[in-house]
Design a protein around this motif. Structure first.
Motif, mmCIF file in Angstrom:
data_model
loop_
_atom_site.group_PDB
_atom_site.id
_atom_site.type_symbol
_atom_site.label_atom_id
_atom_site.label_comp_id
_atom_site.label_asym_id
_atom_site.label_seq_id
_atom_site.Cartn_x
_atom_site.Cartn_y
_atom_site.Cartn_z
ATOM 1 N N VAL A 37 -4.801 10.106 5.977
ATOM 2 C CA VAL A 37 -5.302 8.822 5.477
ATOM 3 C C VAL A 37 -6.332 8.329 6.493
ATOM 4 C CG1 VAL A 37 -4.655 6.459 4.876
ATOM 5 C CG2 VAL A 37 -3.039 8.326 4.485
ATOM 6 N N THR A 38 -7.426 7.765 6.024
ATOM 7 C CA THR A 38 -8.413 7.217 6.960
ATOM 8 C C THR A 38 -8.991 5.912 6.457
ATOM 9 O OG1 THR A 38 -10.456 7.640 8.203
ATOM 10 C CG2 THR A 38 -10.365 8.545 5.990
ATOM 11 N N THR A 39 -9.460 5.102 7.418
ATOM 12 C CA THR A 39 -10.155 3.861 7.047
ATOM 13 C C THR A 39 -11.667 4.095 7.017
ATOM 14 O OG1 THR A 39 -10.243 3.148 9.354
ATOM 15 C CG2 THR A 39 -8.378 2.375 8.035
ATOM 16 N N ALA A 58 -6.719 -3.143 5.778
ATOM 17 C CA ALA A 58 -5.515 -3.906 5.408
ATOM 18 C C ALA A 58 -4.458 -2.977 4.801
ATOM 19 C CB ALA A 58 -5.887 -5.008 4.418
ATOM 20 N N GLN A 59 -4.897 -2.064 3.943
ATOM 21 C CA GLN A 59 -3.949 -1.117 3.325
ATOM 22 C C GLN A 59 -3.340 -0.210 4.400
ATOM 23 O OE1 GLN A 59 -6.786 0.651 0.610
ATOM 24 N NE2 GLN A 59 -5.895 -0.386 -1.163
ATOM 25 N N TYR A 60 -4.191 0.204 5.343
ATOM 26 C CA TYR A 60 -3.730 1.105 6.407
ATOM 27 C C TYR A 60 -2.675 0.399 7.269
ATOM 28 C CZ TYR A 60 -4.097 4.914 9.784
ATOM 29 O OH TYR A 60 -3.826 6.005 10.589
ATOM 30 N N GLN A 61 -2.977 -0.848 7.615
ATOM 31 C CA GLN A 61 -2.038 -1.599 8.459
ATOM 32 C C GLN A 61 -0.705 -1.804 7.753
ATOM 33 O OE1 GLN A 61 -4.743 -4.809 9.295
ATOM 34 N NE2 GLN A 61 -5.140 -4.067 11.380
ATOM 35 N N GLN A 62 -0.762 -1.944 6.439
ATOM 36 C CA GLN A 62 0.469 -2.092 5.662
ATOM 37 C C GLN A 62 1.282 -0.782 5.730
ATOM 38 O OE1 GLN A 62 -0.178 -3.347 1.606
ATOM 39 N NE2 GLN A 62 1.476 -4.821 1.845
ATOM 40 N N MET A 63 0.577 0.329 5.659
ATOM 41 C CA MET A 63 1.258 1.631 5.756
ATOM 42 C C MET A 63 1.919 1.786 7.127
ATOM 43 S SD MET A 63 -1.334 4.284 3.833
ATOM 44 C CE MET A 63 -0.189 5.681 3.848
ATOM 45 N N ILE A 64 1.238 1.321 8.179
ATOM 46 C CA ILE A 64 1.835 1.378 9.527
ATOM 47 C C ILE A 64 3.109 0.525 9.539
ATOM 48 C CG2 ILE A 64 1.566 0.725 11.962
ATOM 49 C CD1 ILE A 64 -1.386 1.363 11.782
ATOM 50 N N ALA A 65 2.990 -0.688 9.003
ATOM 51 C CA ALA A 65 4.131 -1.616 8.998
ATOM 52 C C ALA A 65 5.324 -1.028 8.244
ATOM 53 C CB ALA A 65 3.705 -2.945 8.384
ATOM 54 N N HIS A 66 5.044 -0.244 7.212
ATOM 55 C CA HIS A 66 6.127 0.368 6.422
ATOM 56 C C HIS A 66 6.606 1.692 7.015
ATOM 57 C CE1 HIS A 66 4.695 -2.030 2.657
ATOM 58 N NE2 HIS A 66 5.446 -2.753 3.475
ATOM 59 N N GLY A 67 6.075 2.062 8.180
ATOM 60 C CA GLY A 67 6.515 3.300 8.861
ATOM 61 C C GLY A 67 6.173 4.555 8.089
ATOM 62 N N TYR A 79 -9.381 4.346 11.801
ATOM 63 C CA TYR A 79 -8.008 4.824 11.925
ATOM 64 C C TYR A 79 -7.816 6.078 11.081
ATOM 65 C CZ TYR A 79 -6.685 0.557 14.289
ATOM 66 O OH TYR A 79 -6.588 -0.461 15.201
ATOM 67 N N TYR A 80 -7.013 6.977 11.629
ATOM 68 C CA TYR A 80 -6.667 8.206 10.923
ATOM 69 C C TYR A 80 -5.170 8.415 11.114
ATOM 70 C CZ TYR A 80 -11.662 9.511 11.181
ATOM 71 O OH TYR A 80 -13.028 9.546 11.078
ATOM 72 N N GLY A 81 -4.481 8.838 10.068
ATOM 73 C CA GLY A 81 -3.053 9.069 10.223
ATOM 74 C C GLY A 81 -2.523 10.099 9.248
ATOM 75 N N THR A 82 -1.381 10.671 9.610
ATOM 76 C CA THR A 82 -0.733 11.686 8.779
ATOM 77 C C THR A 82 0.414 11.055 8.006
ATOM 78 O OG1 THR A 82 -1.221 13.350 10.466
ATOM 79 C CG2 THR A 82 0.515 13.885 8.863
ATOM 80 N N PRO A 83 0.356 11.059 6.674
ATOM 81 C CA PRO A 83 1.470 10.497 5.908
ATOM 82 C C PRO A 83 2.716 11.380 6.025
ATOM 83 C CG PRO A 83 -0.390 11.100 4.463
ATOM 84 C CD PRO A 83 -0.715 11.600 5.833
#
Ligand code: ADP
Ligand code: 5GP
Length: 201
Positions: A37-39, A58-67, A79-83
């Motif tokens: 996932v990337t912003t 905002a969507q990315y930060q929500q994903m972080i908050a939901h772990g 930001y870049y992250g692995t779901p």
């Protein structure tokens, strides 16, 4: 943990990670790609769900908050992250997973899964890296400078990696990465159940 391998491909922007990743995946059908996932905005030709999942900050930060992330990092102002869920599903289906992520992300995966395999892809030197990045034609002059500075910082962290593959001729690079994966899959500790099964016949 599941027996599927977590194979992390790292290295500076322009080192050839994407090229190697695609070539290895084309030859090794038991490996699945982890889609990040990337912003950042999609580049021309990039497709949602194929190259990345593109999300707003905002969507990315929500994903972080939901772990929802296995790892997440800020790279070049985005930001870049692995779901996590997708990786777990892939491993549970019996596949290996390959990640193309930055050094900070690799460190997080190794900390969580010590059995993961960290491979650093590097050009033979920095001059080649610059030439390849310029040749790719995707970066502005400012973005190019940031990526070249970042490259040195990434290589300086080489001690945390299990392997380094110098990407000179692409065919040799792909062959070496495949050889690493085959060797890792052949480790005794990854085959004890199978060996015991044969012994029990
Ligand atoms: P990364 O994913 O690490 O940013 P890419 O895979 O996009 O790097 O490669 C950067 C550029 O270098 C691309 O234009 C690619 O076609 C080219 N390239 C990759 N590997 C080689 C190689 N071994 N020899 C010459 N050019 C290469
Ligand atoms: P690009 O914008 O060129 O696609 O990627 C820039 C950098 O972000 C690359 O070094 C790439 O490896 C890294 N990257 C891509 N996806 C992820 C991810 O999910 N996590 C982390 N930590 N880095 C990533």
């Amino acid at each position: 943990m599941n027996k599927g391998l977590l194979i992390v491909i790292c290295g500076p922007s322009g080192a050839g990670k994407g090229t190697v990743h695609d070539a290895v995946l084309a030859c090794m059908p038991q490996i699945r790609r982890s889609i990040s996932v990337t912003t950042r905005l999609p580049r021309e030709g990039e497709v949602e769900g194929v190259n990345y999942y593109y999300r707003t900050l905002a969507q990315y930060q929500q994903m972080i908050a939901h772990g929802e992330f296995l790892e997440t990092a800020s790279v070049f102002d985005n930001y870049y992250g692995t779901p996590k869920a997708a990786v777990m599903e892939t491993l549970a289906s019996g596949y290996d997973v390959m990640f193309e992520i930055d050094v900070a992300g690799a460190r997080q995966i190794k900390a969580k899964y010590s059995e993961s395999i960290l491979i650093f892809i590097m050009t033979p030197d920095f001059k080649t890296l610059e030439a390849r990045l310029r040749g790719r034609g995707t970066e502005s002059e400012a973005s190019l400078k940031t990526r070249l500075t970042g490259a040195r910082v990434e290589l300086m962290q080489y001690q945390m990696f299990d392997y380094i593959v110098f990407n000179d001729k692409i065919e040799d690079t792909v062959m070496r990465v495949e050889a690493i994966i085959h060797a890792e899959k052949s480790r005794i500790r990854r085959n004890t159940e199978r060996i015991e099964g044969i012994l029990a016949e």
